[in-house]
Design an enzyme around this catalytic site. Sequence first.
Site, PDB file in Angstrom:
ATOM      1  N   ASP A  84      44.108  35.858  47.677  1.00 56.96           N
ATOM      2  CA  ASP A  84      42.680  36.075  47.597  1.00 56.96           C
ATOM      3  C   ASP A  84      42.298  37.435  48.144  1.00 56.96           C
ATOM      4  O   ASP A  84      42.429  37.679  49.317  1.00 56.96           O
ATOM      5  CB  ASP A  84      41.996  34.983  48.407  1.00 56.96           C
ATOM      6  CG  ASP A  84      40.543  34.873  48.070  1.00 56.96           C
ATOM      7  OD1 ASP A  84      39.998  35.812  47.489  1.00 56.96           O
ATOM      8  OD2 ASP A  84      39.942  33.841  48.386  1.00 56.96           O
TER       9      ASP A  84
ATOM     10  N   HIS B  61      37.936  32.612  36.762  1.00 56.06           N
ATOM     11  CA  HIS B  61      37.222  33.214  37.884  1.00 56.06           C
ATOM     12  C   HIS B  61      37.497  34.715  37.993  1.00 56.06           C
ATOM     13  O   HIS B  61      36.586  35.509  38.219  1.00 56.06           O
ATOM     14  CB  HIS B  61      37.632  32.501  39.175  1.00 56.06           C
ATOM     15  CG  HIS B  61      36.914  32.972  40.385  1.00 56.06           C
ATOM     16  ND1 HIS B  61      35.594  32.671  40.648  1.00 56.06           N
ATOM     17  CD2 HIS B  61      37.317  33.740  41.422  1.00 56.06           C
ATOM     18  CE1 HIS B  61      35.219  33.221  41.782  1.00 56.06           C
ATOM     19  NE2 HIS B  61      36.240  33.879  42.267  1.00 56.06           N
TER      20      HIS B  61
END
Length: 425
Positions: free
Chosen positions: A239, A333
Amino acid sequence: MAEQSLPVVAEGAATEERPASGQGISRRALLGTVGATGLVLGAAGGAVGYAAAPAAATPLTSVGSDEVMFHGKHQPGITEGLQARGHLVAFDLAAGAGRKEAAALLRRWSETARRLMAGEATGSHDTDVARDAGPSSLTLTFGFGHSFFSRTGLEKQRPVALDPLPDFSSDQLDKARSNGDLWVQIGADDALVAFHALRAVQKDAGSAAKVRWQMNGFNRTPGATAHPMTARNLMGQLDGTRNPKPDESDFDQRVFVPESGTPAWMANGSYAVVRRIRMLLDDWEKLSLGTQEAVIGRRKANGAALSGGTETTAMDLEKTDAKGDLLVPVNAHARITRPDQNGGAAILRRPFSYHDGIDADGTPDAGLLFVCWQADPLRGFVPLQRKLDRGDALSQYIRHESSGLFAVPGGAAEGEYVGQRLLEG
């Protein structure tokens, strides 16, 4: 998780390595693995982490010696890499407290922050919780919420950029754990050092302010991996891959208010969006690996885009498989949060993961304490979150449970306290 954030899960996380030198940045070569999930879980494009990775991981025995400077052009806790432990705390001014009391409080907090970040005791009444520990990359960052300005009679100095965030369809916000007059971000690479700072800030508040809400988080400890790398969030995804980096030419433009900006007291400051984003881990973990990767648009093992290459290879949004299907799904995403898919909108994500136990039904209360930084939320977080709100595949596996927006002024010069130009201007 997000290309830039979850909420977004972010794509570009900061590395564990923290930039060396520079105002507000660690003296020593910074440690390691910082990530930024993007969860807007963040939001989209750009965000945390920056410095070039060192040749080898930082030994854990050196973690305590890392020191970040309190005084500088920008407040600490924005451009440094992710820290292993964090506390986010919002305060409301007490009844009857106004501008004078707020100024005295910020003066106390600034002196406490300066001492603690240097590895010193707070004074004669120090609790000794962090005795024997070094600075451990401790940072304390202070901001003002929308309500602060009416409480202190400073409405004319309230920035337009601090207007309340719009409602998003995915929001399930707890008002008691949202917003606040004052906000404090505490981060360190040692849990006791972070807690020590938290208690000091709470004690300094005295009768001037009371805690509105508090959230506690964590990240991977620098040196825990064989080499510095993008951090993983609680979904197991790398991330922060696309976080903006300080050496990029437009980094300051995206993250900080210019010296010529308005209001003048926000020069060199930034705006922090804070979101508590629960990850529905039981549902997520039932998905196959392939389905999880399609939701994000990246390989779970190494963060590479589904279009091929490595973690840092540019994503090919038009590439298809033998059947003519897009390799990176339309609602992935990472695709939705790319800056080039959002008019260049980008944020600097600097989150913490959290785990607050198990609910009565047995589900984990865990996810991301999403913090993102930008020069203007209307050009950063808001357009990205609106885009995610309209069709992000990740949205069914996360839930936004609290929210806040805070104006974080520039750093305090020697002899100044944070916010002095606002409170005494």
